[in-house]
Design an enzyme around this catalytic site. Structure first.
Site, mmCIF file in Angstrom:
data_model
loop_
_atom_site.group_PDB
_atom_site.id
_atom_site.type_symbol
_atom_site.label_atom_id
_atom_site.label_comp_id
_atom_site.label_asym_id
_atom_site.label_seq_id
_atom_site.Cartn_x
_atom_site.Cartn_y
_atom_site.Cartn_z
ATOM 1 N N THR A 263 0.761 -1.196 -0.074
ATOM 2 C CA THR A 263 0.103 -0.186 -0.030
ATOM 3 C C THR A 263 0.839 1.366 0.053
ATOM 4 O OG1 THR A 263 -1.776 -1.056 1.244
ATOM 5 C CG2 THR A 263 -1.668 1.246 1.430
ATOM 6 N N GLU B 4 -1.624 -7.085 9.651
ATOM 7 C CA GLU B 4 -0.776 -6.990 10.972
ATOM 8 C C GLU B 4 -1.101 -8.176 11.631
ATOM 9 O OE1 GLU B 4 1.112 -4.870 10.925
ATOM 10 O OE2 GLU B 4 0.220 -2.919 10.036
#
Length: 394
Positions: A163, A377
């Site tokens: 990203t 994450e």
């Protein structure tokens, strides 16, 4: 009506932290929400003017020491800011991490060179770690770096889920510099910095944006490295020990994700309260209906429970709690808050009814983005493995 407790023990929300919270909340209402409501439905990108305002307010330097131009604050203040920003647009709450995470592996010279620029929002990162065959299995990366005679490197391979690859000021790339050791698969991975101009990919790197269902405001890329050049002196941490760099900030990263999830859930709750008060069915606002009232009560309670756990973890982190304890707590709060957020934001759509399934209301944005928090994450399943392994042994 406020949905965020106004009375808190001074042990966490001190006067200084309340002032920060108020400032960010006002910024979100004035500058973030209008932009998010306009651009997210059309997959527009976060405007540069908004990034500049965030830099002026110091958002990119919250965790950076004052000696390098940052605010020198703790994870507690960071989480407060993140929750407020995510209540408006999760991508904006995510953007601030690009200036202050992953710097722990920097040498003294790199800290001196880069941290002041990071604090000013002038040196923001994109994280090129994951690959198509190496999602949660980070040690399984196959992208390779070959050393050149002058001390530079050439990187060849593929990366996924990068990203901000175009909008960032540098890529942080993880590549194999040694053959795979079956007994220690995480060894032999090196972390590299690849500075570049904003709006471009580095020379030797091409890519395609991923067609994602949410997390708009910036693009997420699939990248191809074709002997892309890394200049000498651009290794972060020890050569062959880049896995430590990748894993070193996961406590803060998971706290960050938990705070984002809570902000999304709060957005869904507050919007639902507002909508229920004005939406009339059968001659009465739907806020008068017990089914709706009980949904609101459940949503608010779940949010408050996640926030209380988040504040506990942040306080322990800033007090210098042992790393093993923080790893466990960070996984717990990441798991709890993200699972909570998916449920609460889904209930927000239900309260909005058919209107919630349109892009005319932010309810669907909170829901789409909350779904992602359970994946990045470390997935919810990874968090449960970490928690159970810690409590029961591997």
């Amino acid at each position: 009506m406020s949905t965020h407790s106004e009375t808190r023990p001074v042990t966490f929300l001190t006067e200084d932290r309340l002032a920060i919270q108020t400032m960010v909340r006002e910024f979100v209402a004035k500058d973030v929400l209008p932009v998010a409501n306009e651009l997210d439905p059309v997959q527009g990108e976060i405007p540069m003017e908004l990034r500049d305002k965030m830099a002026e307010l110091g958002f990119f330097g919250i965790l950076i020491p004052e000696e390098f131009g940052g605010l020198g604050l703790g994870v507690s203040e960071y989480a407060i800011v993140v929750e407020e920003l995510a209540r408006g647009w999760m991508s904006v709450a995510s953007l601030i991490a690009r200036g202050q995470q992953f710097a722990h592996g920097f040498s003294a010279g790199q800290r001196e060179q880069y941290l002041p620029r990071m604090a000013r929002g002038e040196f923001l990162s994109a994280f090129a770690l994951s690959e198509a065959e190496a999602g949660s299995d980070v040690a399984n990366i196959s992208c390779r770096a070959e050393r050149e005679a002058d001390g530079g490197w050439r990187i060849t391979g593929q990366k996924m889920w990068c990203t901000f690859a175009d909008g960032s000021d540098y890529l942080q790339v993880f590549a194999r510099t040694e053959p795979v050791d079956p007994a220690h698969r995480s060894h032999g991975i090196t972390c590299f910095l690849m500075p570049k101009e904003r709006g471009t990919l580095p020379a030797g790197v091409t890519g395609n944006p991923v067609r994602k269902i949410g997390y708009h405001g910036w693009k997420t890329w699939e990248l191809a490295f074709d002997e892309a050049r890394v200049e000498p002196g651009m290794v972060v941490g020890e050569e062959g020990r880049g896995f430590r760099v990748a894993m070193g900030d996961l406590v803060i990263a998971r706290i960050h994700t938990a705070a984002r999830a809570i902000g999304l859930a709060r957005g869904a709750l507050e919007d639902s309260i507002s909508y229920a008060a004005t939406r009339v069915q059968f001659g009465r606002p739907i806020a008068d209906k017990q089914a709706i009232r009980f949904k609101i009560a459940d949503m608010a309670t779940r949010i408050e429970a996640s926030r209380a756990l988040l504040h506990r973890v942040c306080a322990d982190h800033d007090a210098g709690a042992p790393r093993d304890q923080l790893n466990l707590q960070a996984s717990m709060v990441k798991l709890h808050a993200t699972e909570m957020a998916e449920h609460v934001t889904s209930e927000g759509i239900q309260i909005h009814g058919g209107a919630g399934y349109t892009t005319d209301f932010a309810a669907e944005r909170y829901w789409r983005d909350a779904r992602l928090t359970k994946i990045f994450e470390g997935t919810s399943e990874i968090q449960m493995k970490i928690i159970s392994d810690t409590l029961l042994g591997r």
